[in-house]
Scaffold this motif. Structure first.
Motif, PDB file in Angstrom:
ATOM      1  N   GLU A   1      -1.070   0.596  -7.654  1.00  0.00           N
ATOM      2  CA  GLU A   1      -1.166   1.915  -7.021  1.00  0.00           C
ATOM      3  C   GLU A   1      -2.107   1.911  -5.821  1.00  0.00           C
ATOM      4  O   GLU A   1      -1.893   2.652  -4.873  1.00  0.00           O
ATOM      5  N   ARG A   2      -3.141   1.096  -5.852  1.00  0.00           N
ATOM      6  CA  ARG A   2      -4.090   1.025  -4.736  1.00  0.00           C
ATOM      7  C   ARG A   2      -3.647   0.054  -3.655  1.00  0.00           C
ATOM      8  O   ARG A   2      -4.333  -0.117  -2.657  1.00  0.00           O
TER       9      ARG A   2
ATOM     10  N   ASP B   1       1.077   4.044  -2.986  1.00  0.00           N
ATOM     11  CA  ASP B   1       0.860   5.478  -2.729  1.00  0.00           C
ATOM     12  C   ASP B   1       2.000   6.316  -3.305  1.00  0.00           C
ATOM     13  O   ASP B   1       1.774   7.357  -3.922  1.00  0.00           O
TER      14      ASP B   1
ATOM     15  N   GLU C   1       8.108   6.721   4.698  1.00  0.00           N
ATOM     16  CA  GLU C   1       6.697   6.591   5.087  1.00  0.00           C
ATOM     17  C   GLU C   1       6.499   5.416   6.035  1.00  0.00           C
ATOM     18  O   GLU C   1       5.694   5.492   6.965  1.00  0.00           O
TER      19      GLU C   1
ATOM     20  N   ARG D   1       1.785   6.348  -7.138  1.00  0.00           N
ATOM     21  CA  ARG D   1       0.685   7.210  -7.587  1.00  0.00           C
ATOM     22  C   ARG D   1       1.087   8.685  -7.484  1.00  0.00           C
ATOM     23  O   ARG D   1       0.869   9.465  -8.414  1.00  0.00           O
ATOM     24  N   ARG D   2       1.702   9.058  -6.366  1.00  0.00           N
ATOM     25  CA  ARG D   2       2.115  10.456  -6.205  1.00  0.00           C
ATOM     26  C   ARG D   2       3.151  10.853  -7.256  1.00  0.00           C
ATOM     27  O   ARG D   2       3.094  11.962  -7.808  1.00  0.00           O
TER      28      ARG D   2
ATOM     29  N   ARG E   1       0.834  -1.203   0.000  1.00  0.00           N
ATOM     30  CA  ARG E   1       0.000   0.000   0.000  1.00  0.00           C
ATOM     31  C   ARG E   1       0.870   1.255   0.000  1.00  0.00           C
ATOM     32  O   ARG E   1       0.600   2.207  -0.725  1.00  0.00           O
TER      33      ARG E   1
END
Length: 123
Positions: free
Chosen positions: A41-42, A10, A73, A13-14, A6
């Protein structure tokens, strides 16, 4: 539970959104289906190292940069998880006092210089 897939999704995607690119553009450049890239991406699919390399190439970003961002992160997520109990109470780290040696005692050995000199003479 912190899911690495995940966090990775994220970050990917960013990266794509920062470039103003669509899923369709990146999926075509990476030669991966649009649906699969969307699932990555999800955080619904684990990206293999080969797929991750292709996506990073398509985004023109180094994999090490992506992984560094994921690592940052992950660190933040771990700290947040450690700071909160299940009932929402904040955890505070308990610091144990460290005993200091008496004055005149070597911190590394715990022996006073006078005792060490006596031991050498006695030997």
């Amino acid at each position: 539970m912190i899911l690495l897939r995940r966090l990775l999704g994220d970050v990917l995607r960013r990266q794509r959104q920062r470039q103003g690119r669509t899923l369709r553009e990146v999926s075509a450049a990476a030669r991966v289906s649009l649906g699969y890239l969307s699932e990555v991406e999800r955080g619904q699919k684990e990206a293999s190292s080969e797929l991750l390399s292709a996506i990073c190439d398509a985004l023109d970003v180094r994999m090490s940069e992506v992984m560094r961002e994921v690592s940052d992160e992950l660190s933040l997520a771990e700290l947040a998880a450690m700071a909160t109990l299940s009932d929402g109470e904040l955890l505070r780290p308990v610091l144990e006092p460290v005993p200091l040696p008496a004055p005149g005692v070597d911190r590394m050995s715990g022996i006073s210089p006078k005792a060490a000199a006596v031991d050498v003479v006695a030997a």
